[in-house]
Scaffold this motif. Structure first.
Motif, PDB file in Angstrom:
ATOM      1  N   UNK A 123      38.411  38.819  37.343  1.00 13.11           N
ATOM      2  CA  UNK A 123      38.654  38.033  38.553  1.00 13.11           C
ATOM      3  C   UNK A 123      39.793  37.051  38.342  1.00 13.11           C
ATOM      4  N   UNK A 124      39.892  36.541  37.134  1.00 10.46           N
ATOM      5  CA  UNK A 124      40.957  35.592  36.819  1.00 10.46           C
ATOM      6  C   UNK A 124      42.284  36.293  36.604  1.00 10.46           C
ATOM      7  N   UNK A 163      35.984  32.730  40.608  1.00 11.49           N
ATOM      8  CA  UNK A 163      34.957  33.391  41.410  1.00 11.49           C
ATOM      9  C   UNK A 163      35.110  33.009  42.884  1.00 11.49           C
ATOM     10  N   UNK A 164      35.355  31.719  43.140  1.00 13.57           N
ATOM     11  CA  UNK A 164      35.508  31.258  44.515  1.00 13.57           C
ATOM     12  C   UNK A 164      36.744  31.865  45.167  1.00 13.57           C
ATOM     13  N   UNK A 165      37.813  32.048  44.385  1.00 19.00           N
ATOM     14  CA  UNK A 165      39.008  32.698  44.919  1.00 19.00           C
ATOM     15  C   UNK A 165      38.665  34.110  45.391  1.00 19.00           C
ATOM     16  N   UNK A 166      37.958  34.861  44.557  1.00 16.32           N
ATOM     17  CA  UNK A 166      37.636  36.238  44.921  1.00 16.32           C
ATOM     18  C   UNK A 166      36.645  36.300  46.074  1.00 16.32           C
ATOM     19  N   UNK A 167      35.746  35.336  46.136  1.00 14.97           N
ATOM     20  CA  UNK A 167      34.811  35.295  47.259  1.00 14.97           C
ATOM     21  C   UNK A 167      35.579  35.051  48.558  1.00 14.97           C
ATOM     22  N   UNK A 169      38.751  35.754  49.121  1.00 12.32           N
ATOM     23  CA  UNK A 169      39.521  36.969  49.419  1.00 12.32           C
ATOM     24  C   UNK A 169      38.621  38.028  50.051  1.00 12.32           C
ATOM     25  N   UNK A 170      37.413  38.188  49.495  1.00 14.08           N
ATOM     26  CA  UNK A 170      36.483  39.187  50.035  1.00 14.08           C
ATOM     27  C   UNK A 170      36.171  38.917  51.502  1.00 14.08           C
ATOM     28  N   UNK A 171      36.001  37.648  51.849  1.00 20.23           N
ATOM     29  CA  UNK A 171      35.730  37.287  53.242  1.00 20.23           C
ATOM     30  C   UNK A 171      36.981  37.444  54.100  1.00 20.23           C
ATOM     31  N   UNK A 172      38.119  36.958  53.591  1.00 19.20           N
ATOM     32  CA  UNK A 172      39.359  36.971  54.379  1.00 19.20           C
ATOM     33  C   UNK A 172      39.849  38.392  54.648  1.00 19.20           C
ATOM     34  N   UNK A 173      39.680  39.278  53.677  1.00 14.92           N
ATOM     35  CA  UNK A 173      40.091  40.667  53.867  1.00 14.92           C
ATOM     36  C   UNK A 173      39.251  41.358  54.940  1.00 14.92           C
ATOM     37  N   UNK A 174      38.096  40.794  55.199  1.00 17.15           N
ATOM     38  CA  UNK A 174      37.183  41.370  56.206  1.00 17.15           C
ATOM     39  C   UNK A 174      37.019  40.400  57.376  1.00 17.15           C
ATOM     40  N   UNK A 175      38.079  39.688  57.688  1.00 15.12           N
ATOM     41  CA  UNK A 175      38.043  38.685  58.758  1.00 15.12           C
ATOM     42  C   UNK A 175      37.486  39.273  60.051  1.00 15.12           C
ATOM     43  N   UNK A 176      36.560  38.539  60.648  1.00 18.71           N
ATOM     44  CA  UNK A 176      35.928  38.987  61.884  1.00 18.71           C
ATOM     45  C   UNK A 176      34.692  39.824  61.675  1.00 18.71           C
ATOM     46  N   UNK A 177      34.430  40.195  60.427  1.00 21.39           N
ATOM     47  CA  UNK A 177      33.257  41.029  60.117  1.00 21.39           C
ATOM     48  C   UNK A 177      32.184  40.164  59.462  1.00 21.39           C
ATOM     49  N   UNK A 178      30.977  40.224  59.991  1.00 25.62           N
ATOM     50  CA  UNK A 178      29.863  39.458  59.425  1.00 25.62           C
ATOM     51  C   UNK A 178      29.366  40.155  58.160  1.00 25.62           C
ATOM     52  N   UNK A 187      30.851  42.864  46.891  1.00 22.54           N
ATOM     53  CA  UNK A 187      32.301  42.912  47.056  1.00 22.54           C
ATOM     54  C   UNK A 187      33.009  42.118  45.973  1.00 22.54           C
ATOM     55  N   UNK A 188      32.436  40.989  45.584  1.00 21.57           N
ATOM     56  CA  UNK A 188      33.077  40.121  44.604  1.00 21.57           C
ATOM     57  C   UNK A 188      32.879  40.629  43.192  1.00 21.57           C
ATOM     58  N   UNK A 189      31.651  41.012  42.867  1.00 17.75           N
ATOM     59  CA  UNK A 189      31.342  41.430  41.503  1.00 17.75           C
ATOM     60  C   UNK A 189      31.693  42.882  41.238  1.00 17.75           C
ATOM     61  N   UNK A 190      31.710  43.682  42.299  1.00 17.14           N
ATOM     62  CA  UNK A 190      31.980  45.092  42.109  1.00 17.14           C
ATOM     63  C   UNK A 190      30.743  45.867  41.692  1.00 17.14           C
TER      64      UNK A 190
END
Length: 236
Positions: A123-124, A163-167, A169-178, A187-190
């Motif tokens: 992640x880093x 970890x927070x960066x990847x979290x 990104x995971x949310x932002x890449x799926x913007x608008x999706x709950x 999504x974050x851990x794989x």
């Protein structure tokens, strides 16, 4: 070339066992038997990651984590994997609130520790061998540079753990999706791990504090009660 790790652990037998096991996978572990030694070693040389025991003879591991995050320079950004003796959820929550990147309850299998270390370093962006994600994500004044792993708000950098960066990104890449907490974790851990929902809530709270004008009334990361979170498409 070996990747350097710092293990702050008062159980010498455990530290030796972990050091021997990790050395077989290309990691060089420096052992510190107490908090004072660990902080001194960190000040002298910043490792790729710190393995931090919660229970130390001279100082609580939570306080050590707080001091690491409050330190100057690169030491403040070093990933921290916290070892919790009993796996107490509140210990995990407090550790995450103080800036730990991950946690592992004792007793643990060495191979799980190795997997967690690799996941945090991946992640880093250290030693994973995988190319960084291309392009940047822009949402009004919020910019997420996936290549540089930097988040800025109005041009100013936001203080997030790996970890927070990847979290984010995971949310932002799926913007608008709950997304449910389980979906975010995967999504974050794989890979699926224990569904420790409070860890996601803690990290989201930290992200909101960094990117929201008012963390108590967020406009970017919204809570969908009973379901999870959604990253708003329209912002600013």
């Amino acid at each position: 070339m070996s990747t350097s790790l710092l293990m702050i652990e008062d159980d010498t037998r455990l530290a030796n066992m972990v050091s021997e096991y990790l050395s077989q996978s290309g990691y060089a572990v420096t052992h510190a038997a107490d908090a004072a030694q660990g902080l001194a070693q960190l000040a002298a040389e910043v490792p790729a990651l710190v393995i931090l025991d919660l229970m130390l003879p001279d100082l609580d591991g939570l306080e050590v984590c707080r001091r690491i995050r409050a330190s100057a320079g690169e030491a403040a950004k070093v990933p921290v994997l916290m070892l919790t003796a009993k796996g107490d959820p509140m210990d995990r929550v407090v550790g995450l609130e103080l800036g730990a990147d991950d946690y592992l309850p004792k007793p643990f299998e060495p191979r799980e520790l190795l997997a967690r270390i690799r996941a945090v370093l991946r992640r880093k962006g250290d030693g994973s061998g995988a190319p960084a994600a291309a392009n940047a994500l822009q949402f009004g004044s919020l910019a997420i540079d996936r290549d540089a792993r930097v988040v800025t708000l109005d041009g100013a950098p936001c203080d997030l753990t790996s970890y927070q960066f990847d979290l984010l990104v995971a949310l932002a890449e799926r913007a608008g999706r709950v997304l449910s907490r389980d979906q975010i974790m995967e999504a974050v851990r794989g890979r699926e791990l224990e569904a420790f929902d409070r860890s996601i809530d803690v990290h989201v709270g930290r992200i909101r504090a960094a990117i929201e004008a008012d963390a108590k009334n967020p406009k970017r990361i919204l809570t969908v009660r009973g379901v999870g979170y959604v990253f708003a498409k329209q912002q600013d």
